[in-house]
Design a protein around this motif. Structure first.
Motif, mmCIF file in Angstrom:
data_model
loop_
_atom_site.group_PDB
_atom_site.id
_atom_site.type_symbol
_atom_site.label_atom_id
_atom_site.label_comp_id
_atom_site.label_asym_id
_atom_site.label_seq_id
_atom_site.Cartn_x
_atom_site.Cartn_y
_atom_site.Cartn_z
ATOM 1 N N UNK A 199 43.421 17.824 36.621
ATOM 2 C CA UNK A 199 44.639 18.779 36.602
ATOM 3 C C UNK A 199 44.237 20.151 37.311
ATOM 4 N N UNK A 200 43.249 20.280 37.954
ATOM 5 C CA UNK A 200 43.006 21.294 38.696
ATOM 6 C C UNK A 200 43.329 21.074 40.307
ATOM 7 N N UNK A 201 43.962 20.175 40.490
ATOM 8 C CA UNK A 201 44.209 19.593 41.932
ATOM 9 C C UNK A 201 45.891 19.608 42.111
ATOM 10 N N UNK A 202 46.276 20.349 43.020
ATOM 11 C CA UNK A 202 47.758 20.505 43.341
ATOM 12 C C UNK A 202 47.836 20.124 44.838
ATOM 13 N N UNK A 203 49.227 19.936 44.923
ATOM 14 C CA UNK A 203 49.530 19.184 46.405
ATOM 15 C C UNK A 203 51.119 19.547 46.453
ATOM 16 N N UNK A 204 51.528 19.410 47.795
ATOM 17 C CA UNK A 204 52.835 19.755 48.264
ATOM 18 C C UNK A 204 53.177 19.047 49.470
ATOM 19 N N UNK B 176 54.799 17.393 58.019
ATOM 20 C CA UNK B 176 53.719 16.685 58.636
ATOM 21 C C UNK B 176 52.226 16.636 57.846
ATOM 22 N N UNK B 177 52.339 16.078 56.729
ATOM 23 C CA UNK B 177 51.160 16.101 55.875
ATOM 24 C C UNK B 177 51.125 16.729 54.647
ATOM 25 N N UNK B 178 50.149 17.253 54.168
ATOM 26 C CA UNK B 178 50.291 18.013 52.577
ATOM 27 C C UNK B 178 49.464 19.333 52.861
ATOM 28 N N UNK B 179 49.601 20.079 51.902
ATOM 29 C CA UNK B 179 48.848 21.066 51.567
ATOM 30 C C UNK B 179 48.362 21.072 50.142
ATOM 31 N N UNK B 180 46.935 21.156 50.040
ATOM 32 C CA UNK B 180 46.109 20.979 48.889
ATOM 33 C C UNK B 180 45.691 22.265 48.366
ATOM 34 N N UNK B 181 45.593 22.217 47.225
ATOM 35 C CA UNK B 181 45.016 23.534 46.587
ATOM 36 C C UNK B 181 44.127 23.134 45.296
ATOM 37 N N UNK B 182 42.829 23.657 45.222
ATOM 38 C CA UNK B 182 42.022 23.085 44.400
ATOM 39 C C UNK B 182 41.786 24.354 43.427
#
Length: 389
Positions: A78-83, A87-93
């Motif tokens: 639940x503390x991992x977000x992605x969009x 070209x690829x993804x952006x990840x936020x932890x």
């Protein structure tokens, strides 16, 4: 593996951003009591530090904002977000008020930072260097990222006055056989234990105190040791082992497993099993079960983050427990094994996880279930990406 940019941010006074859902009153703060209204209380309009609700309310506020700006929250963490990007993804932890952002292009990080700063008071820490007690050192040219806990280990050693202790080569020596029977019985021993600084960590066990000293001596000689993640093809591999009846008090066995990405550890565990195993095969089978549960979670997380991992190999040094993961037949010697462990057979039958034999000498989880001689212990470290800087 993808050479992503890795930036770090910190939320200032994170818990103050939470929005309360209940009516909560508090005594007037000391030094700020309204004259003539000393018996009045304050109605809280927002979350404060010290409230039990504060962490949860801060997380809900942050979560709703991330969803609003187009991010998906991981179903597996639940503390991992992605969009998804073109070209690829952006990840936020996120971890409480610390966060890491990983993405291919720096411009995407700047966009996300601008959005976050528009909603919360943020401190931009630039390229990630340290988080949760871990130091992050990166060699972009060599394609390697190092994680270490040097400063944290040195802080622990200083706290226990062990900075100048003589180093040892293993975290535990073979002569340590720890149990409750080692509790001090003489009054002078009990009085001695009440005055040593290790009491908070090991209770009142003198032999356990010596074991903790040994561990600190091991840390003294390995504070600069780190994990080295290299830019390579993706491959998730697990290793599992058990120590039959390793608990001298209740005769429970010990489970140990470790998962590596291209040879470097990403997940590991060493713990007592919840029930008493009646054979080495049963102990190993229960350990395999725990490893497969972790493998399923890792596979789900990777799949969600669009990281390909079709089959996970798990290596075990018990041929009998491997047979048990595949054999559907009823056996007199195994009919007592709890039914909850038999989901392993269904998972193995699906082919997404393969359990294979490995020689004990090449199984790194041997070091997680028992004390080993120096040469074998160092060999196990090498197998899981431990790097001496």
């Amino acid at each position: 593996m993808h050479d992503l940019e890795l930036e770090q941010l910190d939320v200032k006074t994170a818990f103050l951003h939470g929005e309360l859902e209940e009516q909560i009153y508090m005594h007037q703060p000391e030094g700020f009591v309204a004259e003539g209204k000393e018996d009045h209380v304050c109605l809280l309009m927002k979350s404060l530090y010290g409230l039990k609700q504060s962490p949860r309310q801060w997380y809900k506020r942050f979560d709703s904002f991330m969803v609003k700006i187009g991010f998906c929250r991981s179903k597996f963490d639940n503390c991992v977000y992605f969009r998804k990007l073109v070209d690829g993804f952006v990840y936020l932890l996120l971890y409480v008020d610390d966060m890491l952002i990983a993405v291919k292009e720096m411009v995407e990080i700047q966009k996300l930072k601008t959005q976050l700063k528009g909603e919360f008071k943020m401190k931009d820490l630039g390229a990630a260097k340290q988080i949760l007690g871990m130091e992050i050192n990166r060699d972009r040219r060599g394609g390697t990222l190092y994680l270490s806990q040097r400063k944290y280990v040195e802080k622990v050693l200083e706290h226990f006055n062990m900075k100048n202790a003589k180093p040892v080569s293993t975290p535990l020596a073979a002569h340590f056989r720890l149990s409750l029977a080692l509790s001090p019985h003489k009054e002078e021993d009990k009085n001695y234990m009440t005055h040593v600084p290790y009491t908070s960590a090991v209770g009142s066990l003198i032999e356990h105190l010596q074991a903790v000293k040994w561990i600190l001596q091991y840390l003294r000689g390995t504070s600069s040791t780190c994990l080295a993640f290299k830019k390579d093809d993706f491959s998730l591999v697990g290793y599992v082992d058990s120590d039959y009846a390793g608990d001298l008090d209740r005769r429970r066995s010990i489970t140990g497993y470790v998962f590596t990405l291209e040879g470097c550890s990403v997940s590991w565990k060493a713990t007592l099993q919840h029930v008493v195993a009646l054979s080495t095969t049963e102990a190993e089978y229960m350990a395999v079960t725990e490893a497969i549960k972790e493998a399923i979670w890792l596979q789900g997380l990777f799949r969600e983050l669009s990281i390909r991992n079709e089959v996970t190999m798990i290596y075990c040094d018990s041929q009998s427990s491997i047979h048990l993961t595949k054999d559907q037949m009823h056996h007199e010697r195994t009919k007592h094994i709890d039914v909850r462990f038999y989901f392993v057979r269904d998972i193995v039958a699906q082919g997404v996880i393969v359990v294979k034999k490995i020689g004990t000498e090449d199984n790194p989880t041997d070091m997680m279930t028992k004390a080993l001689p120096v040469n074998k212990f160092e060999h196990c470290l090498n197998l899981i990406g431990s790097y001496k800087s």
